[in-house]
Scaffold this active site. Structure first.
Site, PDB file in Angstrom:
ATOM      1  N   ASP A   1      -9.951  -4.393   1.377  1.00 20.54           N
ATOM      2  CA  ASP A   1      -8.645  -4.075   1.953  1.00 20.54           C
ATOM      3  C   ASP A   1      -8.349  -2.592   1.825  1.00 20.54           C
ATOM      4  OD1 ASP A   1      -5.890  -4.692   2.961  1.00 20.54           O
ATOM      5  OD2 ASP A   1      -5.399  -3.840   1.010  1.00 20.54           O
TER       6      ASP A   1
ATOM      7  N   HIS B   1       6.578 -10.230  -2.837  1.00 21.69           N
ATOM      8  CA  HIS B   1       6.077  -9.040  -2.142  1.00 21.69           C
ATOM      9  C   HIS B   1       7.055  -8.641  -1.049  1.00 21.69           C
ATOM     10  CE1 HIS B   1       3.092  -6.163  -0.742  1.00 21.69           C
ATOM     11  NE2 HIS B   1       3.508  -6.472   0.468  1.00 21.69           N
TER      12      HIS B   1
ATOM     13  N   SER C   1      -3.978  -8.258   5.076  1.00 22.23           N
ATOM     14  CA  SER C   1      -3.988  -7.226   4.035  1.00 22.23           C
ATOM     15  C   SER C   1      -3.068  -7.631   2.877  1.00 22.23           C
ATOM     16  CB  SER C   1      -3.543  -5.891   4.641  1.00 22.23           C
ATOM     17  OG  SER C   1      -3.347  -4.928   3.644  1.00 22.23           O
TER      18      SER C   1
ATOM     19  N   ARG D   1      -7.755   1.984   9.044  1.00 25.87           N
ATOM     20  CA  ARG D   1      -6.693   1.681  10.011  1.00 25.87           C
ATOM     21  C   ARG D   1      -5.693   2.836  10.078  1.00 25.87           C
ATOM     22  NH1 ARG D   1      -4.332  -3.463   7.635  1.00 25.87           N
ATOM     23  NH2 ARG D   1      -2.777  -3.236   9.293  1.00 25.87           N
TER      24      ARG D   1
END
Lengths: 432, 432
Positions: free
Chosen positions: A163, A84, A185, A170
């Site tokens: 999420d 990631h 997250s 957010r």
């Protein structure tokens, strides 16, 4: 049950919440039992007060429990690795890493996201390939990973739905920039998707979420903790995002660059990141080899054409046309010419990313559509010598007006100095 | 128009918002154009970062513009004075101050609120008088102030509606306790109701919002600034709320004590506050007299029975029965007896208020109903000598079980020491 307002107040005053209290807020929100205005106030209190390690574990765990989980390793009967990136400008790493590690015999089944703002998303880049399908039924996804060794698809809606909701909240309440919230997250999705070992590429600098090495290190350490707490192996690379990664910024342009890199003709910085990330994935895999042997095998897969061959089979397997000619080309290509001689002392990642965004390569809001052909190719990068009238970059645009606007932006992104700048390595740190 | 998320982010990062940006958020929220989750995040950012004076002016102004305003002075053709308390335990001051200043020839038309938690509300106290109407049409309200000199009614829904919404949101998001937000909430209502001069009673201590003299002074100064910025005269009294005001806590019990005070038979501390606040109101009025002369006239109105007579006419004018026998009485009265000798060194206001709340004198949530008859009478207060077996307080309850529970709570609220405590004045400071 404790009133949410009391939990908000305790966090506001610097106190710690118990795991079940964190779960009450997050799962209550996911179930529409806790209203969004209370979550918003809680998130802003978290912005100012932070979360402890125990609270961050609890948040991550609650988010995972909000939806389904996948155990790809069990379905394949093998140890599964994942990768990631925290996102930056020109980051097409997964497009090259996937074929490389699969060509080396390590299965790579990844769920990716879309881009927002100046950072691109792997799915958007893949969708610049005509015919490529980012949505596969679960069984086909698993079968493709088993048979071909590689599949990259969009994140399914039932994986960590909390999420998705939390991130949307957010985004509109100025509560994105918090290490614990970012770590939870990212890691909730990686853990829910069932990876046994994860290589995290934490970007640092102007074009990244994390502007300083200190912040990036904190995020890397928090994500490492979360992974190990869940029994997974984690390696974090901290890599430079003060200038774009590689040369190409823009969806089809980045696919071209990834393919060139699989042919061994990629830009040095991008190739280094692909090799390093891939080698770590091999070292974490069930092949039982170390980082040096991983690096050798990665270089071999690029050198002997097996990575490129695997790329072509993968794209075709997901319905796409792997030939470079199939990729869309922008009708207008314009050069950005240097106005002075010297050395590139700085190439602002966010400025280049912003220019690409305005060209149509990215989205300002979730509902914007993308022009896959447009973008910027930075021919010169930090440290390169700039001769008289040198071409700094190419703008690929849909019309002259947007090309001219982007050229101005990209020219301003280049700082030219008399001396070469101090060298800054691409990989700033590795946290194991 | 700037996106609300950018305004939240700027406040979060310690920046200042322009007046029109504050108005955009607050009026946008009042018009349902800015969602409550963005306001909630903004309020939490304000909790941590505060508001500048200019921002607080803008917030107050925007709240006033959210609804109707009243100009009682213009309707009466006279200068109008008003009084407000930040709330505490046993605070029945308006019930006595109104008749006193009206008896002295100064019109007093006031809008009051209801109580929540351990603090009582003037409207609830008035409603313990059988028949008393807290809602009057505007014309009758003005006519009564003109003819009788006195009316106290509930705040109308179209006066500062944004404050009502904002307060409800703050209440459930742990964002009540901020000086600027409290000051803007109080002063927007006072300014919208059209008072030319205002006496503010800022409570300090255990039973008040403001726990320390420093905080109370900051609130007083902020409210004074807001008033003067709007061209009004403001006097702030900082008064002790470390123990209940007077002896009675509970609606009908407090009405009795206010009436006793108008007869010249009230507890010393409460009488002092009534005289001081009333004298300041007279000095601010169009009678053209100073504080000493105001004090003399106030004492005279209490001494000659004119204040009590005006009280009775006022209660009758709003449909109530002014006789003391008409007030409800609790069926169970139980004494709280001292377990040791000495001096009362502390009498916790919040503990007494909490006991009264549990007896049924107050509301935990907005929808709770109130028992007007119940409450606590503190016979001994801080500094009083406690003899063997002395009665510290009386509990007025609806049954034995709740009386016993309250007696335990009130006994625990009394700290008995060997020496008299250091004297603490009732009025801690006066800010003009």
């Amino acid at each position: 049950m404790i009133r949410p307002a009391e939990l908000i107040e305790r966090k506001r005053d610097g106190g710690e919440l118990a795991p079940e209290e964190i779960a009450e807020l997050v799962l209550g929100y996911a179930r529409d039992e806790v209203p969004d205005y209370q979550l918003a106030a809680f998130l802003m209190a978290v912005y100012f007060r932070g979360l402890t390690s125990a609270e961050t574990f609890a948040l991550t765990g609650a988010m995972i429990r909000s939806g389904d989980t996948i155990d790809l390793g069990a379905e394949l009967g093998r140890k599964v690795v994942d990768k990631h990136s925290t996102g930056g400008v020109g980051d097409k790493t997964s497009l090259a890493v996937g074929p490389v590690v699969a060509a080396c015999g390590v299965p790579f089944g990844k769920m990716s996201g879309r881009g927002l703002g100046h950072t691109g998303g792997t799915l958007d880049k893949l969708e610049s390939i005509p015919g490529f399908q980012v949505e596969l039924p679960h069984e086909r996804f698993v079968a493709q990973v088993r048979e071909l060794g590689l599949a990259i698809i969009g994140q399914t809606a039932d994986l960590v739905p909390a999420d998705k909701r939390l991130y949307a909240l957010r985004d509109v309440t100025a509560t994105v920039e918090n290490v614990s919230l970012i770590a939870a997250s990212i890691m909730s999705k990686k853990l829910a998707a069932g990876a046994d070992a994860i290589v995290l590429d934490v970007k640092v600098g102007d074009g990244a979420f994390m502007k300083t090495l200190g912040e990036a290190r904190r995020l890397a350490e928090t994500m490492g903790e979360l992974g190990r707490h869940a029994g997974r192996e984690v390696v974090c690379l901290l890599s430079d995002m003060d200038q774009p990664l590689g040369r190409a910024v823009g969806n089809a342009l980045e696919v071209r660059e990834a393919v060139a890199t699989l042919r061994g003709e990629g830009p040095a910085d991008f190739e280094q990141l692909v090799v390093t990330a891939s080698a770590h994935l091999l070292a974490l895999s069930d092949l039982g080899l170390d980082l040096d042997e991983g690096t050798r095998r990665v270089r071999a897969a690029i050198g002997d054409g097996s990575a490129l061959a695997l790329y072509e089979r993968w794209i075709a397997a997901q319905g796409g046309d792997p030939s470079e000619d199939a990729l869309p080309r922008a009708p207008v290509v314009r050069e950005v010419v240097a106005e002075q001689e010297g050395y590139v002392s700085r190439l602002g990642a966010i400025a280049v990313g912003g220019s690409a965004l305005r060209l149509g390569a990215g989205r300002r809001t979730k509902d914007d559509s993308i022009d896959h052909s447009v973008g910027v190719v930075c021919r010169l990068k930090r440290g390169d010598a700039v001769g008289r009238g040198a071409v700094l970059a190419e703008i690929h645009a849909r019309d002259d007006a947007s090309a001219q606007d982007a050229a101005r932006g990209v020219l301003a992104a280049y700082e030219i100095g008399d001396e070469p700048p101090r060298a800054r390595p691409l990989i700033l740190d590795t946290i194991v």
